[in-house]
Scaffold this motif. Structure first.
Motif, PDB file in Angstrom:
ATOM      1  N   ILE A   1       0.834  -1.210   0.000  1.00  0.00           N
ATOM      2  CA  ILE A   1       0.000   0.000   0.000  1.00  0.00           C
ATOM      3  C   ILE A   1       0.871   1.264   0.000  1.00  0.00           C
ATOM      4  CG2 ILE A   1      -1.674   1.349   1.326  1.00  0.00           C
ATOM      5  CD1 ILE A   1      -2.855  -1.366   2.271  1.00  0.00           C
ATOM      6  N   TRP A   2       1.862   1.329   0.901  1.00  0.00           N
ATOM      7  CA  TRP A   2       2.658   2.558   1.054  1.00  0.00           C
ATOM      8  C   TRP A   2       3.980   2.514   0.295  1.00  0.00           C
ATOM      9  CZ3 TRP A   2      -0.934   1.442   4.797  1.00  0.00           C
ATOM     10  CH2 TRP A   2      -1.816   2.480   5.097  1.00  0.00           C
ATOM     11  N   GLY A   3       4.354   1.357  -0.202  1.00  0.00           N
ATOM     12  CA  GLY A   3       5.526   1.242  -1.052  1.00  0.00           C
ATOM     13  C   GLY A   3       6.852   1.279  -0.325  1.00  0.00           C
ATOM     14  N   LEU A   4       7.885   1.102  -1.117  1.00  0.00           N
ATOM     15  CA  LEU A   4       9.241   1.124  -0.573  1.00  0.00           C
ATOM     16  C   LEU A   4       9.620   2.507  -0.078  1.00  0.00           C
ATOM     17  CD1 LEU A   4      11.075  -1.177  -3.143  1.00  0.00           C
ATOM     18  CD2 LEU A   4      10.303  -1.740  -0.822  1.00  0.00           C
ATOM     19  N   GLU A   5       8.885   3.521  -0.532  1.00  0.00           N
ATOM     20  CA  GLU A   5       9.123   4.873  -0.030  1.00  0.00           C
ATOM     21  C   GLU A   5       8.882   4.932   1.473  1.00  0.00           C
ATOM     22  OE1 GLU A   5       6.841   4.241  -2.526  1.00  0.00           O
ATOM     23  OE2 GLU A   5       8.237   4.652  -4.150  1.00  0.00           O
ATOM     24  N   TRP A   6       7.835   4.225   1.923  1.00  0.00           N
ATOM     25  CA  TRP A   6       7.556   4.198   3.363  1.00  0.00           C
ATOM     26  C   TRP A   6       8.717   3.510   4.090  1.00  0.00           C
ATOM     27  CZ3 TRP A   6       7.222   0.273   6.944  1.00  0.00           C
ATOM     28  CH2 TRP A   6       6.847   0.677   8.232  1.00  0.00           C
ATOM     29  N   ALA A   7       9.187   2.414   3.534  1.00  0.00           N
ATOM     30  CA  ALA A   7      10.271   1.678   4.189  1.00  0.00           C
ATOM     31  C   ALA A   7      11.546   2.512   4.247  1.00  0.00           C
ATOM     32  CB  ALA A   7      10.526   0.354   3.467  1.00  0.00           C
ATOM     33  N   ALA A   8      11.754   3.372   3.253  1.00  0.00           N
ATOM     34  CA  ALA A   8      12.949   4.213   3.244  1.00  0.00           C
ATOM     35  C   ALA A   8      12.879   5.315   4.301  1.00  0.00           C
ATOM     36  CB  ALA A   8      13.137   4.827   1.854  1.00  0.00           C
ATOM     37  N   MET A   9      11.663   5.794   4.574  1.00  0.00           N
ATOM     38  CA  MET A   9      11.462   6.846   5.580  1.00  0.00           C
ATOM     39  C   MET A   9      10.185   6.511   6.369  1.00  0.00           C
ATOM     40  SD  MET A   9      12.555  10.335   3.676  1.00  0.00           S
ATOM     41  CE  MET A   9      12.360  11.218   5.197  1.00  0.00           C
ATOM     42  N   PRO A  10      10.255   5.492   7.222  1.00  0.00           N
ATOM     43  CA  PRO A  10       9.040   5.033   7.895  1.00  0.00           C
ATOM     44  C   PRO A  10       8.463   6.058   8.879  1.00  0.00           C
ATOM     45  CG  PRO A  10      10.966   3.810   8.663  1.00  0.00           C
ATOM     46  CD  PRO A  10      11.427   4.721   7.577  1.00  0.00           C
ATOM     47  N   THR A  11       7.152   6.090   8.902  1.00  0.00           N
ATOM     48  CA  THR A  11       6.406   6.858   9.897  1.00  0.00           C
ATOM     49  C   THR A  11       5.463   5.885  10.590  1.00  0.00           C
ATOM     50  OG1 THR A  11       4.758   7.463   8.254  1.00  0.00           O
ATOM     51  CG2 THR A  11       6.558   9.024   8.608  1.00  0.00           C
ATOM     52  N   PHE A  12       5.042   6.242  11.782  1.00  0.00           N
ATOM     53  CA  PHE A  12       4.236   5.310  12.573  1.00  0.00           C
ATOM     54  C   PHE A  12       2.804   5.180  12.053  1.00  0.00           C
ATOM     55  CE2 PHE A  12       1.778   4.322  16.572  1.00  0.00           C
ATOM     56  CZ  PHE A  12       2.146   2.982  16.607  1.00  0.00           C
ATOM     57  N   GLY A  13       2.242   6.235  11.469  1.00  0.00           N
ATOM     58  CA  GLY A  13       0.838   6.231  11.053  1.00  0.00           C
ATOM     59  C   GLY A  13       0.436   5.058  10.175  1.00  0.00           C
ATOM     60  N   PRO A  14       1.114   4.794   9.068  1.00  0.00           N
ATOM     61  CA  PRO A  14       0.728   3.655   8.229  1.00  0.00           C
ATOM     62  C   PRO A  14       0.837   2.310   8.953  1.00  0.00           C
ATOM     63  CG  PRO A  14       2.022   5.194   6.958  1.00  0.00           C
ATOM     64  CD  PRO A  14       2.091   5.654   8.395  1.00  0.00           C
ATOM     65  N   ALA A  15       1.881   2.136   9.759  1.00  0.00           N
ATOM     66  CA  ALA A  15       2.017   0.884  10.515  1.00  0.00           C
ATOM     67  C   ALA A  15       0.867   0.735  11.505  1.00  0.00           C
ATOM     68  CB  ALA A  15       3.364   0.849  11.242  1.00  0.00           C
ATOM     69  N   LEU A  16       0.513   1.828  12.168  1.00  0.00           N
ATOM     70  CA  LEU A  16      -0.598   1.788  13.119  1.00  0.00           C
ATOM     71  C   LEU A  16      -1.910   1.465  12.406  1.00  0.00           C
ATOM     72  CD1 LEU A  16      -1.712   2.187  15.983  1.00  0.00           C
ATOM     73  CD2 LEU A  16      -1.924   4.628  15.453  1.00  0.00           C
ATOM     74  N   LEU A  17      -2.132   2.081  11.268  1.00  0.00           N
ATOM     75  CA  LEU A  17      -3.362   1.820  10.524  1.00  0.00           C
ATOM     76  C   LEU A  17      -3.467   0.348  10.134  1.00  0.00           C
ATOM     77  CD1 LEU A  17      -5.930   3.014   9.331  1.00  0.00           C
ATOM     78  CD2 LEU A  17      -4.624   3.544   7.265  1.00  0.00           C
ATOM     79  N   VAL A  18      -2.374  -0.218   9.617  1.00  0.00           N
ATOM     80  CA  VAL A  18      -2.383  -1.644   9.270  1.00  0.00           C
ATOM     81  C   VAL A  18      -2.589  -2.486  10.526  1.00  0.00           C
ATOM     82  CG1 VAL A  18      -0.961  -3.551   8.403  1.00  0.00           C
ATOM     83  CG2 VAL A  18      -1.059  -1.394   7.150  1.00  0.00           C
ATOM     84  N   GLY A  19      -1.909  -2.140  11.601  1.00  0.00           N
ATOM     85  CA  GLY A  19      -2.073  -2.889  12.852  1.00  0.00           C
ATOM     86  C   GLY A  19      -3.508  -2.895  13.333  1.00  0.00           C
ATOM     87  N   LEU A  20      -4.161  -1.739  13.289  1.00  0.00           N
ATOM     88  CA  LEU A  20      -5.547  -1.663  13.763  1.00  0.00           C
ATOM     89  C   LEU A  20      -6.520  -2.361  12.821  1.00  0.00           C
ATOM     90  CD1 LEU A  20      -5.606   1.969  15.182  1.00  0.00           C
ATOM     91  CD2 LEU A  20      -5.611  -0.189  16.470  1.00  0.00           C
ATOM     92  N   VAL A  21      -6.310  -2.212  11.514  1.00  0.00           N
ATOM     93  CA  VAL A  21      -7.203  -2.874  10.559  1.00  0.00           C
ATOM     94  C   VAL A  21      -7.093  -4.391  10.678  1.00  0.00           C
ATOM     95  CG1 VAL A  21      -7.596  -3.261   8.082  1.00  0.00           C
ATOM     96  CG2 VAL A  21      -7.352  -0.931   8.952  1.00  0.00           C
TER      97      VAL A  21
END
Length: 162
Positions: free
Chosen positions: A89-109
């Motif tokens: 969903i968030w791509g390798l761009e997220w992995a290069a500069m991770p933020t907590f929001g996308p991880a939290l959203l996936v965790g909660l979903v």
């Protein structure tokens, strides 16, 4: 795609391992039972035979050879799969500069996977509705998935720092 799969493995392992540490901490400090990985393994082992739901409860189903190992392996496979969803969903761009929001959203979903697939399949009802203390079980599910999300985020931060 190979890079995405490799990162999903590392991030999923990190998230799942932190969840395991969390469960162990709750067990040692509050006496909370550890997750029944043997029963999760029994449930997964029944899937190829068409056994999705154990209406009388999974503990009344016959044990399966290797169910504990199956449960632990599938626990980590699912964690890696959720990390893969995050990266798709968030791509390798997220992995290069991770933020907590996308991880939290996936965790909660992903709490929904437990509430609407696994727990009914184990015979404890939707969102643990048949558990002895459904409210506590639901709270532990949500908190556990937040811890998993934190673990994915921290693992991504670690691997981007290397």
């Amino acid at each position: 795609m190979l890079e995405t799969l490799g990162l999903a493995v590392l991030i999923g392992l990190g998230g799942t391992a932190l969840l395991d540490v969390w469960n162990l901490l709750l067990n040692r400090t509050l006496g909370q039972p550890l997750p029944p990985w043997h029963l999760i393994g029994r449930w997964f082992a029944g899937l190829p035979r068409g056994q999705l739901v154990h209406r009388q409860g999974i503990s009344s189903s016959a044990p399966i050879r290797g169910e504990l190992a199956i449960g632990w392996c599938m626990h980590y496979v699912v964690g890696i799969s959720f990390a893969l969803v995050l990266l798709l969903i968030w791509g390798l761009e997220w992995a290069a500069m991770p933020t907590f929001g996308p991880a939290l959203l996936v965790g909660l979903v992903t709490v929904g996977a437990g509430w609407f697939i696994l727990q009914p399949g184990l015979g404890v009802g939707v969102a643990c509705s048949n558990a002895p203390n459904p409210g506590l079980a639901r709270m532990n599910n949500v908190v556990g998935h937040v811890v998993f999300a934190l673990g994915m985020y921290l693992a991504a931060r670690l691997f981007t720092a290397i």
